[in-house]
Design a protein around this motif. Structure first.
Motif, PDB file in Angstrom:
ATOM      1  N   ILE A  28       0.687  -1.137  -0.099  1.00  0.00           N
ATOM      2  CA  ILE A  28      -0.016   0.006  -0.148  1.00  0.00           C
ATOM      3  C   ILE A  28       0.823   1.041   0.105  1.00  0.00           C
ATOM      4  CG2 ILE A  28      -1.501   1.309   1.264  1.00  0.00           C
ATOM      5  CD1 ILE A  28      -2.713  -1.375   2.344  1.00  0.00           C
ATOM      6  N   ALA A  29       1.952   1.153   0.953  1.00  0.00           N
ATOM      7  CA  ALA A  29       2.879   2.619   0.973  1.00  0.00           C
ATOM      8  C   ALA A  29       3.311   2.598  -0.344  1.00  0.00           C
ATOM      9  CB  ALA A  29       4.020   2.178   2.108  1.00  0.00           C
ATOM     10  N   ALA A  65     -19.661  -5.097   2.913  1.00  0.00           N
ATOM     11  CA  ALA A  65     -18.733  -4.503   2.141  1.00  0.00           C
ATOM     12  C   ALA A  65     -17.440  -4.015   2.895  1.00  0.00           C
ATOM     13  CB  ALA A  65     -19.003  -3.405   1.053  1.00  0.00           C
ATOM     14  N   ALA A  66     -16.006  -4.447   2.729  1.00  0.00           N
ATOM     15  CA  ALA A  66     -14.976  -3.940   3.670  1.00  0.00           C
ATOM     16  C   ALA A  66     -14.452  -2.726   3.204  1.00  0.00           C
ATOM     17  CB  ALA A  66     -13.846  -5.043   3.498  1.00  0.00           C
ATOM     18  N   ALA A  67     -14.695  -2.404   1.814  1.00  0.00           N
ATOM     19  CA  ALA A  67     -14.267  -1.113   1.171  1.00  0.00           C
ATOM     20  C   ALA A  67     -15.241   0.024   1.726  1.00  0.00           C
ATOM     21  CB  ALA A  67     -14.007  -1.283  -0.148  1.00  0.00           C
ATOM     22  N   PRO A  68     -14.864   0.937   2.541  1.00  0.00           N
ATOM     23  CA  PRO A  68     -15.979   1.899   2.986  1.00  0.00           C
ATOM     24  C   PRO A  68     -16.214   3.071   1.663  1.00  0.00           C
ATOM     25  CG  PRO A  68     -14.405   1.491   4.526  1.00  0.00           C
ATOM     26  CD  PRO A  68     -13.761   0.937   3.280  1.00  0.00           C
ATOM     27  N   ASN A  69     -17.027   3.875   2.380  1.00  0.00           N
ATOM     28  CA  ASN A  69     -17.429   4.816   1.135  1.00  0.00           C
ATOM     29  C   ASN A  69     -16.476   6.192   0.984  1.00  0.00           C
ATOM     30  OD1 ASN A  69     -19.509   3.442   0.081  1.00  0.00           O
ATOM     31  ND2 ASN A  69     -20.838   3.935   2.029  1.00  0.00           N
ATOM     32  N   GLY A  70     -15.584   6.338   2.135  1.00  0.00           N
ATOM     33  CA  GLY A  70     -14.952   7.709   1.970  1.00  0.00           C
ATOM     34  C   GLY A  70     -13.711   7.685   3.094  1.00  0.00           C
ATOM     35  N   ALA A  71     -12.963   8.565   2.417  1.00  0.00           N
ATOM     36  CA  ALA A  71     -11.447   8.497   3.172  1.00  0.00           C
ATOM     37  C   ALA A  71     -11.521   9.391   4.286  1.00  0.00           C
ATOM     38  CB  ALA A  71     -10.332   8.732   2.443  1.00  0.00           C
ATOM     39  N   ARG A  72     -10.987   9.273   5.288  1.00  0.00           N
ATOM     40  CA  ARG A  72     -10.678  10.308   6.317  1.00  0.00           C
ATOM     41  C   ARG A  72      -9.796  11.503   6.093  1.00  0.00           C
ATOM     42  NH1 ARG A  72     -11.421   8.099  11.974  1.00  0.00           N
ATOM     43  NH2 ARG A  72     -10.574  10.069  12.691  1.00  0.00           N
ATOM     44  N   PRO A  73     -10.495  12.919   5.909  1.00  0.00           N
ATOM     45  CA  PRO A  73      -9.490  13.838   5.429  1.00  0.00           C
ATOM     46  C   PRO A  73      -8.368  14.143   6.266  1.00  0.00           C
ATOM     47  CG  PRO A  73     -12.256  14.683   5.939  1.00  0.00           C
ATOM     48  CD  PRO A  73     -11.744  13.223   6.333  1.00  0.00           C
ATOM     49  N   THR A  87      -3.760  12.365  -4.348  1.00  0.00           N
ATOM     50  CA  THR A  87      -5.279  13.055  -4.103  1.00  0.00           C
ATOM     51  C   THR A  87      -6.027  12.070  -3.204  1.00  0.00           C
ATOM     52  OG1 THR A  87      -5.998  11.559  -6.117  1.00  0.00           O
ATOM     53  CG2 THR A  87      -4.934  13.927  -6.377  1.00  0.00           C
ATOM     54  N   THR A  88      -7.080  12.773  -2.831  1.00  0.00           N
ATOM     55  CA  THR A  88      -8.146  11.820  -2.288  1.00  0.00           C
ATOM     56  C   THR A  88      -8.586  10.575  -2.946  1.00  0.00           C
ATOM     57  OG1 THR A  88      -8.754  13.711  -1.117  1.00  0.00           O
ATOM     58  CG2 THR A  88     -10.359  11.847  -0.902  1.00  0.00           C
ATOM     59  N   ALA A  89      -9.023  10.899  -4.110  1.00  0.00           N
ATOM     60  CA  ALA A  89      -9.229   9.846  -5.080  1.00  0.00           C
ATOM     61  C   ALA A  89      -8.215   8.390  -5.240  1.00  0.00           C
ATOM     62  CB  ALA A  89      -9.698  10.385  -6.408  1.00  0.00           C
ATOM     63  N   ARG A  90      -6.789   8.868  -5.321  1.00  0.00           N
ATOM     64  CA  ARG A  90      -5.895   7.987  -5.373  1.00  0.00           C
ATOM     65  C   ARG A  90      -5.846   7.038  -4.151  1.00  0.00           C
ATOM     66  NH1 ARG A  90      -3.500   3.940  -7.636  1.00  0.00           N
ATOM     67  NH2 ARG A  90      -1.612   3.738  -7.215  1.00  0.00           N
ATOM     68  N   MET A  95      -6.763   2.203  -1.190  1.00  0.00           N
ATOM     69  CA  MET A  95      -7.160   1.442  -0.073  1.00  0.00           C
ATOM     70  C   MET A  95      -8.389   0.537  -0.348  1.00  0.00           C
ATOM     71  SD  MET A  95      -5.293   2.535   2.305  1.00  0.00           S
ATOM     72  CE  MET A  95      -6.007   1.538   3.558  1.00  0.00           C
ATOM     73  N   ARG A  96      -9.062   0.882  -1.358  1.00  0.00           N
ATOM     74  CA  ARG A  96     -10.105  -0.003  -1.925  1.00  0.00           C
ATOM     75  C   ARG A  96      -9.505  -1.149  -2.583  1.00  0.00           C
ATOM     76  NH1 ARG A  96     -13.372   4.613  -3.073  1.00  0.00           N
ATOM     77  NH2 ARG A  96     -15.097   4.538  -1.463  1.00  0.00           N
TER      78      ARG A  96
END
Length: 102
Positions: A28-29, A65-73, A87-90, A95-96
């Protein structure tokens, strides 16, 4: 309550090595252009509350679903301090891609 992208990773890191295998923190890193230490530091600094972790664990155990809907800012902001190009999208995409599959 907003779902957390960090919760599945933190839950997995808290489990024994034999439970569900190890979460690929190094991979991931690498995908985010960070070191393992930078990513781990961000997760430690931005750990969700006990209630959020418990709710995420219950959803995971219930087969949701294990992949949640949004990232923590605050998590995105932390990784951006180490790599401003993220970016937030990346972040959400990576993570997904590594979220535990049910």
């Amino acid at each position: 309550m907003k779902y957390l992208l960090a919760a599945p990773l933190l839950i997995t890191l808290a489990l024994p090595a034999t439970a569900q295998g190890r979460f690929p923190v190094e991979d991931i890193a690498k995908d985010l252009g960070l070191t393992k230490q930078e990513l781990t530091q961000c997760f430690k600094a931005n750990r969700p509350s006990r209630e959020e972790m418990k709710a995420a664990k219950q959803r995971y155990q219930a087969g949701e679903a294990a992949a949640p809907n949004g990232a923590r800012p605050e998590m995105v902001a932390c990784v951006q301090t180490h790599n401003p190009e993220i970016t937030t999208a990346r972040y959400e995409e990576v993570m997904r891609a590594y979220a535990p599959q049910n």
